[in-house]
Design a protein around this motif. Sequence first.
Motif, PDB file in Angstrom:
ATOM      1  N   LEU A  83      -5.285  45.091  25.917  1.00  0.00           N
ATOM      2  CA  LEU A  83      -3.832  45.222  25.914  1.00  0.00           C
ATOM      3  C   LEU A  83      -3.393  46.498  25.205  1.00  0.00           C
ATOM      4  O   LEU A  83      -2.472  47.194  25.657  1.00  0.00           O
ATOM      5  CB  LEU A  83      -3.197  44.002  25.233  1.00  0.00           C
ATOM      6  CG  LEU A  83      -3.198  42.702  26.030  1.00  0.00           C
ATOM      7  CD1 LEU A  83      -2.757  41.536  25.158  1.00  0.00           C
ATOM      8  CD2 LEU A  83      -2.297  42.815  27.248  1.00  0.00           C
ATOM      9  N   LEU A  84      -4.050  46.827  24.088  1.00  0.00           N
ATOM     10  CA  LEU A  84      -3.708  48.057  23.362  1.00  0.00           C
ATOM     11  C   LEU A  84      -3.967  49.291  24.220  1.00  0.00           C
ATOM     12  O   LEU A  84      -3.120  50.188  24.308  1.00  0.00           O
ATOM     13  CB  LEU A  84      -4.509  48.145  22.051  1.00  0.00           C
ATOM     14  CG  LEU A  84      -4.136  47.159  20.941  1.00  0.00           C
ATOM     15  CD1 LEU A  84      -4.997  47.395  19.712  1.00  0.00           C
ATOM     16  CD2 LEU A  84      -2.662  47.291  20.574  1.00  0.00           C
TER      17      LEU A  84
ATOM     18  N   ILE B 238       7.408  47.329  28.989  1.00  0.00           N
ATOM     19  CA  ILE B 238       6.143  46.621  29.190  1.00  0.00           C
ATOM     20  C   ILE B 238       5.102  47.113  28.188  1.00  0.00           C
ATOM     21  O   ILE B 238       4.389  46.318  27.561  1.00  0.00           O
ATOM     22  CB  ILE B 238       5.619  46.821  30.630  1.00  0.00           C
ATOM     23  CG1 ILE B 238       6.515  46.093  31.624  1.00  0.00           C
ATOM     24  CG2 ILE B 238       4.188  46.312  30.770  1.00  0.00           C
ATOM     25  CD1 ILE B 238       6.189  46.392  33.071  1.00  0.00           C
ATOM     26  N   ALA B 239       5.009  48.437  28.018  1.00  0.00           N
ATOM     27  CA  ALA B 239       4.013  49.027  27.119  1.00  0.00           C
ATOM     28  C   ALA B 239       4.204  48.548  25.685  1.00  0.00           C
ATOM     29  O   ALA B 239       3.235  48.197  24.997  1.00  0.00           O
ATOM     30  CB  ALA B 239       4.093  50.553  27.178  1.00  0.00           C
ATOM     31  N   ILE B 240       5.451  48.513  25.225  1.00  0.00           N
ATOM     32  CA  ILE B 240       5.743  48.071  23.854  1.00  0.00           C
ATOM     33  C   ILE B 240       5.370  46.603  23.683  1.00  0.00           C
ATOM     34  O   ILE B 240       4.758  46.202  22.682  1.00  0.00           O
ATOM     35  CB  ILE B 240       7.232  48.302  23.521  1.00  0.00           C
ATOM     36  CG1 ILE B 240       7.518  49.807  23.461  1.00  0.00           C
ATOM     37  CG2 ILE B 240       7.593  47.638  22.194  1.00  0.00           C
ATOM     38  CD1 ILE B 240       8.990  50.153  23.394  1.00  0.00           C
TER      39      ILE B 240
ATOM     40  N   ALA C 286       1.519  42.459  21.644  1.00  0.00           N
ATOM     41  CA  ALA C 286       0.706  41.293  22.026  1.00  0.00           C
ATOM     42  C   ALA C 286      -0.770  41.546  21.699  1.00  0.00           C
ATOM     43  O   ALA C 286      -1.463  40.668  21.168  1.00  0.00           O
ATOM     44  CB  ALA C 286       0.871  41.005  23.511  1.00  0.00           C
ATOM     45  N   GLY C 287      -1.258  42.751  21.993  1.00  0.00           N
ATOM     46  CA  GLY C 287      -2.639  43.102  21.690  1.00  0.00           C
ATOM     47  C   GLY C 287      -2.903  43.128  20.204  1.00  0.00           C
ATOM     48  O   GLY C 287      -3.936  42.628  19.727  1.00  0.00           O
ATOM     49  N   TYR C 288      -1.970  43.710  19.458  1.00  0.00           N
ATOM     50  CA  TYR C 288      -2.084  43.781  17.990  1.00  0.00           C
ATOM     51  C   TYR C 288      -2.178  42.380  17.381  1.00  0.00           C
ATOM     52  O   TYR C 288      -2.998  42.125  16.494  1.00  0.00           O
ATOM     53  CB  TYR C 288      -0.898  44.537  17.417  1.00  0.00           C
ATOM     54  CG  TYR C 288      -0.954  44.725  15.920  1.00  0.00           C
ATOM     55  CD1 TYR C 288      -1.620  45.814  15.358  1.00  0.00           C
ATOM     56  CD2 TYR C 288      -0.347  43.813  15.059  1.00  0.00           C
ATOM     57  CE1 TYR C 288      -1.682  45.986  13.985  1.00  0.00           C
ATOM     58  CE2 TYR C 288      -0.395  43.965  13.689  1.00  0.00           C
ATOM     59  CZ  TYR C 288      -1.059  45.053  13.150  1.00  0.00           C
ATOM     60  OH  TYR C 288      -1.129  45.217  11.791  1.00  0.00           O
TER      61      TYR C 288
END
Length: 260
Positions: free
Chosen positions: A113-114, A247-249, A254-256
Amino acid sequence: MDFQIGLVIAGLAVGFVVGLTGVGGGSLMTPILLWFGIPPTTAVGTDLLYAAYTKMAGVFVHNKKKNINWKITGWLSLGSIPAALLTLWILDNIKTDVTTINRVIKYSLGWALLFTSVAILFKTKIAKFSKKHAGDKFHHESKTQNVLTIAIGIMLGATVTLTSIGAGALGTVTLFFLYPLLPTPKLVGTEIAHAVPLTLVAGIGHASMGNMDYMLLGQLLMGSLPGIFVGSMLSGKIPDLYLRNAIAIMLFFAGYKLIF
């Protein structure tokens, strides 16, 4: 699992975004499924088949609009399908408990995700850089370009099979680098076409290992099929800059959260 209207709405929203931008399928749906309390292995397995069926509708529309380069799709598949099968074999033969596998998948999801969020944020800059170097050696030597396309396929095959993430965002960005003169709608259509066999093979593999919830899959498809059809029809007509950045933010946070 019981019927939940929230899952149908999630499928509709994600399908629309995928059709419109070519990104956001697994990278949005898998975290949503985790938020609904679905175990990581089931979330990944179900999301892969969801992506395959959803993107079939996208392929129909993009092919009708002549937005697919089937030659590039073939070279990508030559790398991604064997990589997916190898990853499935490794997952099936790891002698460990489900809890450990869930932990590995969840951690891998976070990093995927990151990387996906960064790829989306810097997509425009990557596209400009690629066009600036469009005359470089590997863009004119078809043999070298084909080998690099297969290598990208291998990377995508392993990543998508393990996390269900990467077929859209990472695939499209890497294609920008290799094929800088290809119009954006064709890049989106080509990557969606490549994602179908990849996610289908990976999804069937996960289903054979029991990582599948068919009731969940049905609810997601109820929303996503009409969503991706409408999104694909509007592809190239609606500016997606703000949507991509949002979406990117979301993906970054979510990945973090999954990693840390």
